[in-house]
Design an enzyme around this catalytic site. Structure first.
Site, mmCIF file in Angstrom:
data_model
loop_
_atom_site.group_PDB
_atom_site.id
_atom_site.type_symbol
_atom_site.label_atom_id
_atom_site.label_comp_id
_atom_site.label_asym_id
_atom_site.label_seq_id
_atom_site.Cartn_x
_atom_site.Cartn_y
_atom_site.Cartn_z
ATOM 1 N N GLU A 297 0.826 -1.203 0.000
ATOM 2 C CA GLU A 297 0.000 0.000 0.000
ATOM 3 C C GLU A 297 0.863 1.257 0.000
ATOM 4 O OE1 GLU A 297 -2.239 -3.090 2.567
ATOM 5 O OE2 GLU A 297 -0.166 -2.613 2.043
ATOM 6 N N CYS B 295 0.248 1.441 7.228
ATOM 7 C CA CYS B 295 -0.361 1.801 5.936
ATOM 8 C C CYS B 295 -1.623 2.631 6.142
ATOM 9 C CB CYS B 295 -0.659 0.548 5.117
ATOM 10 S SG CYS B 295 0.842 -0.240 4.498
#
Length: 161
Positions: free
Chosen positions: A75, A115
């Site tokens: 991500e 993330c």
């Protein structure tokens, strides 16, 4: 004493085939790049793809390092690439797919905490939500309309200004 109740809502799709066409293609890209993840230590592969407001798609996968944990999640690879190549272009949606060589990943797997914090930074800066779709290797796909559903009491620049 007062209590605070925090609620999050998610949409659940039984299969990738139920996703809107544009998002289905985005998830297929995440699955494709997941297969090329460099995960020799954890054996846990993740692919992420991002749909930008200008309809460009940017993808990334996790990259591990023998000096664990100095690798980077899929991500963040994707979101930092989007920020580097398309600065100031808002992110509309992110698709994430995770698999393991050690066990079956049939349930949706959301982004990790680091993330989530990174996605929060982009969502706050663009002043618009980012739809996040996530799944395991196969099976159901969960959709979060905003990072705030995954991280409701988020820490942002306004916390310390």
């Amino acid at each position: 004493m007062k209590k605070l109740t925090v609620k999050s809502e998610f949409s659940i799709y039984d299969t990738v085939g139920e996703l809107p066409e544009e998002i289905r293609r985005l998830m297929e890209k995440a699955v494709e790049v997941r297969k090329n993840a460099y995960a020799p230590y954890s054996k846990f592969k993740v692919g992420a793809s991002i749909l930008l407001e200008n309809d460009e798609v940017v993808a990334g996968n996790n990259q591990e390092n023998a000096s664990f944990p100095s690798g980077l999640c899929a991500e963040r690879v994707a979101i930092y690439q989007a920020g580097a190549v398309f600065p100031n272009v808002p992110i509309k949606a992110m698709a994430i797919s995770a698999s393991s060589d050690k066990y079956e990943t049939g349930e949706p797997i959301p982004p990790c905490g680091a993330c989530r914090q990174t996605i929060a930074e982009y969502e706050i800066n663009q002043r618009a939500p980012i739809a996040i779709y996530f799944m395991g290797k196969s099976g159901k796909v969960m959709k979060s309309e905003s990072l705030k559903d995954l991280l409701p009491l988020l820490f942002d620049k306004n916390t310390f200004i």
